[in-house]
Design a protein around this motif. Structure first.
Motif, PDB file in Angstrom:
ATOM      1  N   GLY A 168       0.787  -1.230   0.000  1.00 51.27           N
ATOM      2  CA  GLY A 168       0.000   0.000   0.000  1.00 51.27           C
ATOM      3  C   GLY A 168       0.814   1.273   0.000  1.00 51.27           C
ATOM      4  O   GLY A 168       0.256   2.372   0.037  1.00 51.27           O
ATOM      5  N   LYS A 169       2.153   1.148  -0.028  1.00 50.93           N
ATOM      6  CA  LYS A 169       3.017   2.336  -0.043  1.00 50.93           C
ATOM      7  C   LYS A 169       3.320   2.747  -1.482  1.00 50.93           C
ATOM      8  O   LYS A 169       3.170   1.942  -2.404  1.00 50.93           O
ATOM      9  CB  LYS A 169       4.324   2.030   0.701  1.00 50.93           C
ATOM     10  CG  LYS A 169       4.104   1.632   2.158  1.00 50.93           C
ATOM     11  CD  LYS A 169       3.659   2.825   2.975  1.00 50.93           C
ATOM     12  CE  LYS A 169       3.012   2.446   4.305  1.00 50.93           C
ATOM     13  NZ  LYS A 169       3.795   1.490   5.080  1.00 50.93           N
ATOM     14  N   LYS A 170       3.766   3.990  -1.661  1.00 56.62           N
ATOM     15  CA  LYS A 170       4.146   4.458  -2.988  1.00 56.62           C
ATOM     16  C   LYS A 170       5.590   4.074  -3.304  1.00 56.62           C
ATOM     17  O   LYS A 170       6.453   4.117  -2.416  1.00 56.62           O
ATOM     18  CB  LYS A 170       4.039   5.978  -3.061  1.00 56.62           C
ATOM     19  CG  LYS A 170       2.643   6.536  -2.886  1.00 56.62           C
ATOM     20  CD  LYS A 170       2.655   8.059  -3.046  1.00 56.62           C
ATOM     21  CE  LYS A 170       1.266   8.630  -2.808  1.00 56.62           C
ATOM     22  NZ  LYS A 170       0.877   8.604  -1.367  1.00 56.62           N
ATOM     23  N   THR A 171       5.844   3.713  -4.561  1.00 57.48           N
ATOM     24  CA  THR A 171       7.218   3.696  -5.066  1.00 57.48           C
ATOM     25  C   THR A 171       7.269   4.683  -6.222  1.00 57.48           C
ATOM     26  O   THR A 171       6.462   4.600  -7.152  1.00 57.48           O
ATOM     27  CB  THR A 171       7.636   2.297  -5.542  1.00 57.48           C
ATOM     28  OG1 THR A 171       7.764   1.441  -4.401  1.00 57.48           O
ATOM     29  CG2 THR A 171       8.984   2.349  -6.264  1.00 57.48           C
ATOM     30  N   VAL A 172       8.199   5.650  -6.109  1.00 58.35           N
ATOM     31  CA  VAL A 172       8.345   6.650  -7.161  1.00 58.35           C
ATOM     32  C   VAL A 172       9.456   6.198  -8.102  1.00 58.35           C
ATOM     33  O   VAL A 172      10.579   5.944  -7.659  1.00 58.35           O
ATOM     34  CB  VAL A 172       8.706   8.028  -6.574  1.00 58.35           C
ATOM     35  CG1 VAL A 172       8.857   9.055  -7.702  1.00 58.35           C
ATOM     36  CG2 VAL A 172       7.654   8.484  -5.571  1.00 58.35           C
ATOM     37  N   LEU A 173       9.151   6.096  -9.392  1.00 51.29           N
ATOM     38  CA  LEU A 173      10.189   5.860 -10.397  1.00 51.29           C
ATOM     39  C   LEU A 173      10.468   7.176 -11.108  1.00 51.29           C
ATOM     40  O   LEU A 173       9.550   7.967 -11.348  1.00 51.29           O
ATOM     41  CB  LEU A 173       9.727   4.800 -11.403  1.00 51.29           C
ATOM     42  CG  LEU A 173       9.370   3.429 -10.806  1.00 51.29           C
ATOM     43  CD1 LEU A 173       8.994   2.445 -11.915  1.00 51.29           C
ATOM     44  CD2 LEU A 173      10.521   2.873  -9.974  1.00 51.29           C
ATOM     45  N   THR A 174      11.748   7.414 -11.417  1.00 50.76           N
ATOM     46  CA  THR A 174      12.129   8.646 -12.136  1.00 50.76           C
ATOM     47  C   THR A 174      12.906   8.226 -13.388  1.00 50.76           C
ATOM     48  O   THR A 174      14.126   8.398 -13.458  1.00 50.76           O
ATOM     49  CB  THR A 174      12.976   9.581 -11.239  1.00 50.76           C
ATOM     50  OG1 THR A 174      14.213   8.939 -10.915  1.00 50.76           O
ATOM     51  CG2 THR A 174      12.266   9.919  -9.940  1.00 50.76           C
ATOM     52  N   PRO A 175      12.204   7.689 -14.386  1.00 48.20           N
ATOM     53  CA  PRO A 175      12.883   7.109 -15.554  1.00 48.20           C
ATOM     54  C   PRO A 175      13.745   8.124 -16.305  1.00 48.20           C
ATOM     55  O   PRO A 175      13.478   9.336 -16.273  1.00 48.20           O
ATOM     56  CB  PRO A 175      11.728   6.634 -16.435  1.00 48.20           C
ATOM     57  CG  PRO A 175      10.550   6.524 -15.526  1.00 48.20           C
ATOM     58  CD  PRO A 175      10.746   7.580 -14.489  1.00 48.20           C
ATOM     59  N   LEU A 176      14.731   7.587 -16.997  1.00 45.00           N
ATOM     60  CA  LEU A 176      15.624   8.403 -17.831  1.00 45.00           C
ATOM     61  C   LEU A 176      15.126   8.368 -19.275  1.00 45.00           C
ATOM     62  O   LEU A 176      14.445   7.421 -19.693  1.00 45.00           O
ATOM     63  CB  LEU A 176      17.039   7.820 -17.789  1.00 45.00           C
ATOM     64  CG  LEU A 176      17.621   7.576 -16.398  1.00 45.00           C
ATOM     65  CD1 LEU A 176      19.006   6.941 -16.508  1.00 45.00           C
ATOM     66  CD2 LEU A 176      17.697   8.905 -15.643  1.00 45.00           C
ATOM     67  N   ALA A 177      15.507   9.376 -20.040  1.00 43.20           N
ATOM     68  CA  ALA A 177      15.149   9.394 -21.469  1.00 43.20           C
ATOM     69  C   ALA A 177      15.686   8.139 -22.166  1.00 43.20           C
ATOM     70  O   ALA A 177      15.102   7.644 -23.131  1.00 43.20           O
ATOM     71  CB  ALA A 177      15.722  10.657 -22.121  1.00 43.20           C
ATOM     72  N   GLU A 178      16.806   7.616 -21.670  1.00 42.14           N
ATOM     73  CA  GLU A 178      17.434   6.442 -22.304  1.00 42.14           C
ATOM     74  C   GLU A 178      16.735   5.125 -21.954  1.00 42.14           C
ATOM     75  O   GLU A 178      17.069   4.087 -22.536  1.00 42.14           O
ATOM     76  CB  GLU A 178      18.898   6.324 -21.850  1.00 42.14           C
ATOM     77  CG  GLU A 178      19.814   7.454 -22.310  1.00 42.14           C
ATOM     78  CD  GLU A 178      19.870   8.599 -21.317  1.00 42.14           C
ATOM     79  OE1 GLU A 178      18.904   8.780 -20.529  1.00 42.14           O
ATOM     80  OE2 GLU A 178      20.887   9.313 -21.329  1.00 42.14           O
ATOM     81  N   ASN A 179      15.847   5.106 -20.988  1.00 41.80           N
ATOM     82  CA  ASN A 179      15.219   3.841 -20.577  1.00 41.80           C
ATOM     83  C   ASN A 179      14.249   3.340 -21.633  1.00 41.80           C
ATOM     84  O   ASN A 179      13.480   4.122 -22.207  1.00 41.80           O
ATOM     85  CB  ASN A 179      14.447   4.015 -19.262  1.00 41.80           C
ATOM     86  CG  ASN A 179      15.316   4.242 -18.040  1.00 41.80           C
ATOM     87  OD1 ASN A 179      14.889   4.930 -17.111  1.00 41.80           O
ATOM     88  ND2 ASN A 179      16.508   3.694 -18.004  1.00 41.80           N
ATOM     89  N   ARG A 180      14.226   2.020 -21.856  1.00 48.08           N
ATOM     90  CA  ARG A 180      13.204   1.426 -22.708  1.00 48.08           C
ATOM     91  C   ARG A 180      11.929   1.257 -21.867  1.00 48.08           C
ATOM     92  O   ARG A 180      12.001   0.936 -20.665  1.00 48.08           O
ATOM     93  CB  ARG A 180      13.653   0.047 -23.201  1.00 48.08           C
ATOM     94  CG  ARG A 180      14.906   0.102 -24.075  1.00 48.08           C
ATOM     95  CD  ARG A 180      15.159  -1.245 -24.726  1.00 48.08           C
ATOM     96  NE  ARG A 180      15.074  -2.347 -23.781  1.00 48.08           N
ATOM     97  CZ  ARG A 180      14.917  -3.618 -24.125  1.00 48.08           C
ATOM     98  NH1 ARG A 180      14.822  -3.943 -25.400  1.00 48.08           N
ATOM     99  NH2 ARG A 180      14.867  -4.560 -23.206  1.00 48.08           N
ATOM    100  N   ALA A 181      10.784   1.445 -22.503  1.00 43.80           N
ATOM    101  CA  ALA A 181       9.517   1.366 -21.771  1.00 43.80           C
ATOM    102  C   ALA A 181       9.357   0.010 -21.097  1.00 43.80           C
ATOM    103  O   ALA A 181       8.872  -0.088 -19.950  1.00 43.80           O
ATOM    104  CB  ALA A 181       8.340   1.620 -22.716  1.00 43.80           C
ATOM    105  N   GLU A 182       9.789  -1.058 -21.737  1.00 42.46           N
ATOM    106  CA  GLU A 182       9.597  -2.388 -21.135  1.00 42.46           C
ATOM    107  C   GLU A 182      10.520  -2.587 -19.931  1.00 42.46           C
ATOM    108  O   GLU A 182      10.198  -3.376 -19.032  1.00 42.46           O
ATOM    109  CB  GLU A 182       9.768  -3.517 -22.161  1.00 42.46           C
ATOM    110  CG  GLU A 182      11.106  -3.556 -22.868  1.00 42.46           C
ATOM    111  CD  GLU A 182      11.070  -2.866 -24.230  1.00 42.46           C
ATOM    112  OE1 GLU A 182      10.475  -1.752 -24.318  1.00 42.46           O
ATOM    113  OE2 GLU A 182      11.637  -3.414 -25.191  1.00 42.46           O
ATOM    114  N   ASP A 183      11.636  -1.901 -19.910  1.00 47.08           N
ATOM    115  CA  ASP A 183      12.519  -2.009 -18.733  1.00 47.08           C
ATOM    116  C   ASP A 183      11.914  -1.268 -17.534  1.00 47.08           C
ATOM    117  O   ASP A 183      11.969  -1.740 -16.397  1.00 47.08           O
ATOM    118  CB  ASP A 183      13.913  -1.465 -19.058  1.00 47.08           C
ATOM    119  CG  ASP A 183      14.680  -2.382 -20.027  1.00 47.08           C
ATOM    120  OD1 ASP A 183      14.183  -3.501 -20.312  1.00 47.08           O
ATOM    121  OD2 ASP A 183      15.755  -1.974 -20.486  1.00 47.08           O
TER     122      ASP A 183
END
Lengths: 308, 308
Positions: free
Chosen positions: B149-164
């Protein structure tokens, strides 16, 4: 009074503080009858329904005279800003055998108000402060265990008779409280540091965040640490405005010391001085740990009164 | 990977954060094998005893190569200051099919460290921050429900693939977490305000009190409000030194805004301006009440993911 039983007490303010006092004295078999005094007839009626008081009284002189007749003890448990007006209204009806005490969070201002309002009867007033509370209020918030194991600080006056101080102390002990004594000045300095300043700081942080344009985003990510840090900012704003003003000098001194501390920490942070930051953080963490351990040790047996 | 089951994951740091992640993935049936990497052989042995990991690995290149071989996901859950060194050690052995994420409380510095350490492999690194924690640490502190029930914040990079990014998100969802996305800069500004500043303020208050000559008297009267306000000052000083320095610019900005707020409140208090004090206190009390109500409403059903 036989065996510390108070034949009759008067509670001015039948909310959380006054109501819990009456309930605890009743359970201890330490009181005969309880009269509630207040401005709100609805609150008085509710207090009677809940078994907090036996009889209700308004503020008219004839009513106050009847309420105070033969009373052993009067507890003022109304907002602190009303202390002087209530004492002035009680004074003409205050019999020689009655002791008056209060439950205010500040003591210097209460003592000054008592001197003005009671004049040569001020010796009958024993100032007090039970260190207990909850965020809720009113007669329905009153609970019999509110004072169990908590401290009540008395700040007696030079004019008080020892047996009158003891009457107040015995009543609080019957509620389960542990009696401490400080001077009014000591009391106000101590509570400026450990209570009044933290309240101001918590209010200041929430207000600061709430006024930012992206406040909604910020609150969305505030978690349990923020919740605990700001819990005291859920307290009554009016009550804490009055406390802040009543303890103005001591609170200003503590606030100045804290702002100097922040100025030092800011300089360490700006300089990237990790050792300085870690020094403050470590000292705080250690001191808090020692404090928690001391509390837990003190609360474990919780058997005898202290420092009286 | 079939049905979101990760064949093999690697946890660098088998304490509270990494250990709880592994336990939650195991319970969800979302992982095949778990390899723990760390400097402390005692912690690794304990994590194995507790069923957190299946195999342990040291930091030597040959060991890391074996640990990373065929891994679907690597979680960095060591102190943030070690991020760059760990990523640099992993880089030579990082296979094309492996995604790396982290659990650090700051993101701008982690992204910079990842760019330096991983170079052209930085696209395999998806930065993250689970908003959960406890004051205890080490493998024994790990609990299967930490992220529920807690939040996890992701801060993706421009270089990241969507599936990763989705692979990392799915793993956290399997742990019960709700996925949010922010830019690293947004993340660091938000947490400077709602987490890093309150920690600094709580440490500052306890240190301030502990250094006073009458500290023992003060701590004697500190009560539940003080205990909650300062709970976060019980956190690891080293961890919070590192976070303060890692998020220096955003934290300085928030600290300056807060000190300006205190300067204003000090002036109101010195002038005896009760209306100004009550304005700040009331606004804070109201904003906090609304926040608590919003949290309680959000936590009541707690059924679906948000904002991904």
């Amino acid at each position: 009074m036989e065996n510390n039983v108070l034949n009759k007490i008067v509670i001015c303010g039948v909310g959380l503080i006054g109501g819990s006092f009456a309930l605890a004295l009743r359970r201890a078999g330490a009181v005969g009858s309880v009269v509630g005094v207040g401005r709100s007839t609805a609150a008085l009626a509710r207090a009677r329904e809940l078994g907090i008081i036996d009889a209700a009284s308004g503020n008219a002189p004839a009513e106050l005279a009847a309420a105070l007749d033969g009373a052993a003890l009067v507890l003022l448990a109304a907002p602190v800003a009303q202390t002087e007006a209530i004492l002035a209204a009680l004074r003409p009806h205050l019999q020689a055998g009655t002791v008056v005490t209060d439950a205010g969070s500040t003591k210097g201002d209460v003592v000054a108000a008592a001197r003005r309002a009671l004049g040569d009867k001020v010796g009958q007033f024993v100032p007090g402060h039970p260190i207990a509370g909850r965020e809720s209020n009113g007669p329905d918030a009153a609970i019999v265990d509110l004072y169990q194991g908590k401290k009540t600080v008395l700040t007696p006056l030079a004019e008080n008779r020892a047996e009158d101080v003891e009457r107040v102390a015995a009543a609080w002990r019957a509620c389960g409280a542990i009696i401490h004594q400080l001077t009014p000045q000591e009391h106000d300095k101590v509570f400026a540091a450990v209570s009044h300043l933290p309240h101001l700081l918590a209010y200041a942080l929430v207000d600061d965040i709430a006024r930012k344009p992206h406040a909604d985003l910020l609150f969305q990510y505030a978690a349990s640490g923020f919740r605990d840090f700001t819990r005291i900012a859920g307290s009554s704003p009016e009550m804490w405005r009055d406390i802040s003003l009543a303890n103005q000098a001591a609170l200003l001194a503590e606030l100045d010391a804290y702002m100097a501390q922040l100025t030092g920490l800011r300089a360490s942070l700006a300089a990237g001085d990790g050792a300085a930051l870690a020094g403050v953080y470590s000292n705080a963490q250690r001191a808090r740990q020692q404090w928690i351990e001391a509390i837990e040790a003190a609360e474990a047996p919780q058997s005898k009164d202290q420092a009286e």
